[in-house]
Design a protein around this motif. Structure first.
Motif, short mmCIF file in Angstrom:
data_model
loop_
_atom_site.label_atom_id
_atom_site.label_comp_id
_atom_site.label_asym_id
_atom_site.label_seq_id
_atom_site.Cartn_x
_atom_site.Cartn_y
_atom_site.Cartn_z
N GLU A 164 0.82 -1.21 0.00
CA GLU A 164 0.00 0.00 0.00
C GLU A 164 0.85 1.26 0.00
OE1 GLU A 164 -3.10 -0.45 -0.48
OE2 GLU A 164 -2.90 -2.62 -0.23
N LEU A 165 2.15 1.13 0.10
CA LEU A 165 3.03 2.29 0.13
C LEU A 165 3.29 2.80 -1.28
CD1 LEU A 165 5.65 1.09 2.78
CD2 LEU A 165 3.62 2.50 3.16
N THR A 166 3.67 4.07 -1.37
CA THR A 166 4.04 4.65 -2.66
C THR A 166 5.49 4.30 -2.99
OG1 THR A 166 4.82 6.71 -1.67
CG2 THR A 166 2.47 6.57 -2.24
N ILE A 167 5.92 4.58 -4.22
CA ILE A 167 7.30 4.29 -4.61
C ILE A 167 8.27 5.10 -3.74
CG2 ILE A 167 8.97 4.51 -6.49
CD1 ILE A 167 6.75 3.97 -8.46
N SER A 168 7.94 6.35 -3.48
CA SER A 168 8.81 7.19 -2.64
C SER A 168 8.95 6.60 -1.23
CB SER A 168 8.25 8.60 -2.56
OG SER A 168 8.26 9.22 -3.84
N GLN A 169 7.86 6.09 -0.69
CA GLN A 169 7.91 5.49 0.64
C GLN A 169 8.69 4.18 0.63
OE1 GLN A 169 3.68 5.37 1.25
NE2 GLN A 169 3.67 7.23 2.52
N GLU A 184 -4.06 2.74 -6.44
CA GLU A 184 -5.36 3.12 -6.99
C GLU A 184 -5.23 4.31 -7.93
OE1 GLU A 184 -9.85 4.38 -5.40
OE2 GLU A 184 -8.21 3.97 -3.98
N GLN A 185 -4.43 5.30 -7.56
CA GLN A 185 -4.25 6.47 -8.40
C GLN A 185 -3.52 6.12 -9.70
OE1 GLN A 185 -2.17 8.86 -5.51
NE2 GLN A 185 -4.02 10.05 -4.99
N LEU A 186 -2.51 5.28 -9.61
CA LEU A 186 -1.74 4.90 -10.80
C LEU A 186 -2.60 4.08 -11.77
CD1 LEU A 186 1.70 3.94 -9.19
CD2 LEU A 186 1.18 5.97 -10.57
N ASN A 187 -3.49 3.24 -11.23
CA ASN A 187 -4.32 2.42 -12.10
C ASN A 187 -5.34 3.25 -12.88
OD1 ASN A 187 -3.03 0.07 -11.38
ND2 ASN A 187 -4.46 -0.39 -9.72
N LYS A 188 -5.64 4.44 -12.38
CA LYS A 188 -6.58 5.32 -13.10
C LYS A 188 -5.91 6.04 -14.27
CE LYS A 188 -9.56 6.21 -9.09
NZ LYS A 188 -10.09 7.25 -8.16
N ASN A 241 3.80 1.87 -16.23
CA ASN A 241 5.15 1.46 -15.80
C ASN A 241 5.37 1.76 -14.31
OD1 ASN A 241 5.74 0.55 -18.35
ND2 ASN A 241 6.91 2.39 -18.95
N ALA A 242 4.88 2.94 -13.86
CA ALA A 242 5.02 3.29 -12.44
C ALA A 242 4.27 2.28 -11.56
CB ALA A 242 4.52 4.70 -12.19
N ALA A 243 3.07 1.88 -11.99
CA ALA A 243 2.30 0.89 -11.22
C ALA A 243 3.03 -0.45 -11.14
CB ALA A 243 0.91 0.72 -11.84
N ARG A 244 3.66 -0.84 -12.26
CA ARG A 244 4.39 -2.12 -12.28
C ARG A 244 5.66 -2.04 -11.43
NH1 ARG A 244 3.29 -2.37 -18.74
NH2 ARG A 244 1.15 -3.21 -18.60
N ILE A 245 6.35 -0.90 -11.49
CA ILE A 245 7.54 -0.73 -10.65
C ILE A 245 7.15 -0.78 -9.17
CG2 ILE A 245 9.31 0.93 -9.94
CD1 ILE A 245 9.47 1.80 -12.89
N LYS A 246 6.07 -0.10 -8.84
CA LYS A 246 5.60 -0.12 -7.45
C LYS A 246 5.25 -1.55 -7.03
CE LYS A 246 1.97 1.68 -4.47
NZ LYS A 246 1.55 0.32 -4.08
N GLN A 247 4.65 -2.31 -7.94
CA GLN A 247 4.30 -3.70 -7.64
C GLN A 247 5.55 -4.54 -7.39
OE1 GLN A 247 2.06 -5.51 -10.78
NE2 GLN A 247 1.59 -7.35 -9.60
N ILE A 248 6.57 -4.35 -8.22
CA ILE A 248 7.83 -5.12 -8.07
C ILE A 248 8.51 -4.77 -6.76
CG2 ILE A 248 10.16 -5.36 -8.99
CD1 ILE A 248 8.98 -5.11 -11.80
N LEU A 249 8.59 -3.45 -6.46
CA LEU A 249 9.26 -3.02 -5.22
C LEU A 249 8.47 -3.47 -4.00
CD1 LEU A 249 10.29 0.63 -6.22
CD2 LEU A 249 11.72 -1.45 -6.20
N GLY A 250 7.13 -3.39 -4.06
CA GLY A 250 6.32 -3.83 -2.93
C GLY A 250 6.45 -5.32 -2.68
N ASN A 251 6.46 -6.12 -3.76
CA ASN A 251 6.63 -7.57 -3.60
C ASN A 251 7.98 -7.89 -2.96
OD1 ASN A 251 4.13 -8.09 -4.73
ND2 ASN A 251 4.94 -8.45 -6.79
#
Length: 477
Positions: free
Chosen positions: A195-200, A231-235, A243-253
Motif C-alpha cells: 500500500e506504500l508509494t514508490i517514494s515510501q 489506486e491512483q496509478l491504475n486510473k 510502468n510506475a504501477a508495475r515498478i511499485k508492484q515489483i518493489l512492494g513484492n
C-alpha cells in the motif's frame, strides 16, 4: 606358527557363541526341577558380545662375536708361559608390534544366521573346530558360560530389580505444561508494503533503494508518479502510469517478501526447533514420528519461502539492469510487465509456502498434545507394572592370554694354536615372543534413542577393566 588368522578366529567366536550361548539360552529344565521358570536363560537371546583381540609380537635378535689370542712365552723352571688377549662384542635388536581388533556381535543376528542355515555352510567351515593348541582353536567358552550361569540355573540369581553397571530407571517426563503452549495461528497478515508509494518504498532496505533508483531512471518515471498510490496509478492512461504501477508492484513484492522471510525464519528458529527439542526430551519415542514429520515439513516450506524471495529479487534485477541510453521502447515496457507478473506469481507462491509453515506448526502442536497424552498413558502403565526387571547377570567376560615363545642359538667353536673363538657362551641367538589376548564380554546392549546405535557401556567397562588389569600387575604388600 604363532601368526593369528583373524578371519578364522572370528568364525570360531561366532560358531562358539551360536552353539554354546544360544543353545544355553533355549535350554529347558523339567518342571519338577524348575517349577517357577523352566527356561531361566532366555534373556541371553537379546544380549550381544563385545570382542577385543590384541596380538602382540616381540622379536629379539642377538649376536656376540669374540676371540682370544694366545702367544706362547719361554719356559721358566719347566713351567710353560703364555700371553692371552681377548676381544669381543655384542649386538642386540628388538622389535615389538601390537594389533588391536574390536567388534560387536548381536546374538539376535547370530540367531537369525543360524535359523537361515548360514552357519552350516562353507563360509564358516561348517563350524568345525580346527585342531591344535593355537588361539583360534578351543576358546573354552563352554566352561565360562556354564560357570557364570550356574547361580541362575540353581535359582540363586533371578530376574528382578537388579541394577547393573550403567543401568538406570527410564527418564521421567519433566513437568512441562505442553498443551498450553501454542504456536502461531495467523494465516494471512496485513501487507502494508503493497500500500506504500514508490517514494515510501525507497526509504526501505538498501536493495530496495537500489532497485527503485535504477527502475525510475531507466523508465523515466516522473517524480509526481512516485508519490501516487496503486489506486491512483491504475486510473492513469499513459504508459508512464502503467510502468510506475508495475515498478511499485515489483518493489512492494520485494519489500514484503523479505519481511515475510524474516518472520518465517523466526517461527522456525524460535518456535519449531525449540518445541521439537522439548518433544525429544519429554515425549515417548513411539509417538514422536508425527512431530518429526511436521518439523520437517515446516523447515522444507521455509526453504521454499527463501527460494521465492530470491526469484522475486531476480525479477527486479532483470529489468533494473537494462540499458537506459535511450527512452524505454515497447520491448522494455513488455519486459517490465513480464517482470511484474513474474514477481507477483512468485509472491503468491511465497505466501502459500508461508501458510504451509504455519499449518505445519499447528499440526506439530496437535501431534505434541496427542503424543503427550500417550506418553502419560505409557508412564502410568509402567508405574502399574512396578519397577523394571533386569537380567540376573549383568555381564560375562572372558580374557584369554595365549603365549608362544620361540628361541634358538648357534655357538660354533674354534680352538687353534693361538686363537680360540668365540669367548662368549652363545655366539648367535634369537627369541620370538607372541602374546595374543582375546577379551570377550557379553551383556545386554541398551537400545539407542530414535533408532540410534545401541549403548554398550557395561561391556565396554568390562573390557577396559580387563585391559587395565593386565597393564597394571597385581602386587601384594
Amino acid at each position: 606358527m604363532a601368526a593369528v588368522d583373524v578371519d578364522m578366529l572370528i568364525k570360531r567366536i561366532k560358531c562358539d557363541l551360536n552353539k554354546i550361548v544360544l543353545e544355553k539360552a533355549y535350554q529347558a529344565f523339567p518342571q519338577e526341577v524348575r517349577p517357577e521358570r523352566r527356561q531361566p536363560f532366555l534373556f541371553l537371546r537379546s544380549w550381544a558380545a563385545k570382542v577385543r583381540l590384541t596380538v602382540a609380537v616381540d622379536d629379539t635378535f642377538a649376536v656376540s662375536p669374540g676371540a682370544s689370542y694366545t702367544q706362547p712365552l719361554h719356559t721358566v723352571n719347566n713351567v710353560a708361559q703364555t700371553f692371552t688377549l681377548g676381544a669381543g662384542g655384542a649386538l642386540t635388536t628388538q622389535a615389538v608390534r601390537q594389533e588391536d581388533v574390536e567388534f560387536l556381535l548381536s546374538f539376535k543376528d547370530l540367531d537369525a544366521e543360524n535359523d537361515s542355515g548360514r552357519m552350516n555352510t562353507e563360509l564358516y567351515d561348517y563350524c568345525q573346530q580346527p585342531p591344535g593348541l593355537l588361539l583360534e582353536s578351543d576358546l573354552g567358552l563352554d566352561r565360562l558360560i556354564d560357570a557364570a550361569l550356574k547361580p541362575v540355573e540353581t535359582g540363586v540369581l533371578k530376574p528382578g530389580n537388579n541394577f547393573g553397571p550403567g543401568v538406570g530407571p527410564p527418564p521421567a517426563i519433566p513437568k512441562v505444561d505442553l498443551p498450553t503452549v501454542t504456536l502461531e495461528t495467523r494465516k494471512v497478515e496485513p501487507r502494508p508494503s503493497l500500500e506504500l508509494t514508490i517514494s515510501q518504498l525507497r526509504e526501505g532496505p538498501e536493495k530496495i533503494r537500489q532497485f527503485s533508483t535504477k527502475l525510475i531512471q531507466k523508465f523515466n518515471i516522473p517524480d509526481d508518479l512516485t508519490k501516487q498510490t496503486t489506486e491512483q496509478l491504475n486510473k492513469g492512461q499513459t504508459q508512464a502510469d502503467q510502468n510506475a504501477a508495475r515498478i511499485k508492484q515489483i518493489l512492494g513484492n520485494a519489500t514484503e517478501a523479505t519481511s515475510i522471510e524474516t518472520k518465517t525464519q523466526a517461527i522456525i528458529n524460535n518456535v519449531i526447533k525449540p518445541r521439537y527439542g522439548i518433544a525429544q526430551g519429554t515425549l515417548d519415542s513411539s509417538c514422536i514420528k508425527p512431530v518429526t514429520e511436521a518439523q520437517f515439513e515446516a523447515i522444507a516450506q521455509s526453504s521454499n519461502v527463501s527460494a521465492f524471495v530470491i526469484n522475486i529479487d531476480k525479477a527486479a534485477e532483470s529489468v533494473a539492469d537494462r540499458s537506459s541510453t535511450a527512452p524505454p521502447s515497447p520491448a522494455d515496457d513488455d519486459a517490465l510487465k513480464a517482470a511484474a507478473d513474474k514477481s507477483s506469481d512468485d509472491f503468491n507462491k511465497l505466501i502459500a509456502a508461508r501458510d504451509k509453515v504455519i499449518d505445519a506448526s499447528n499440526t506439530m502442536t496437535g501431534a505434541m498434545r496427542t503424543c503427550l497424552k500417550k506418553t502419560k498413558e505409557i508412564q502410568d502403565a509402567k508405574k502399574k507394572e512396578g519397577p523394571p526387571v533386569f537380567d540376573p547377570v549383568s555381564t560375562i567376560t572372558e580374557t584369554i592370554n595365549f603365549y608362544v615363545t620361540v628361541t634358538g642359538n648357534v655357538t660354533p667353536t674354534w680352538k687353534l694354536v693361538r686363537v680360540t673363538a668365540p669367548t662368549a657362551g652363545t655366539f648367535l641367538s634369537g627369541i620370538r615372543k607372541d602374546t595374543n589376548t582375546l577379551i570377550l564380554s557379553m551383556g545386554r546392549p541398551t537400545p539407542g534413542q530414535n533408532g540410534g546405535p545401541p549403548n554398550t557401556s557395561a561391556m565396554d567397562s568390562q573390557i577396559l577393566y580387563s585391559i587395565l588389569g593386565q597393564a597394571i600387575p597385581a602386587s601384594r604388600p
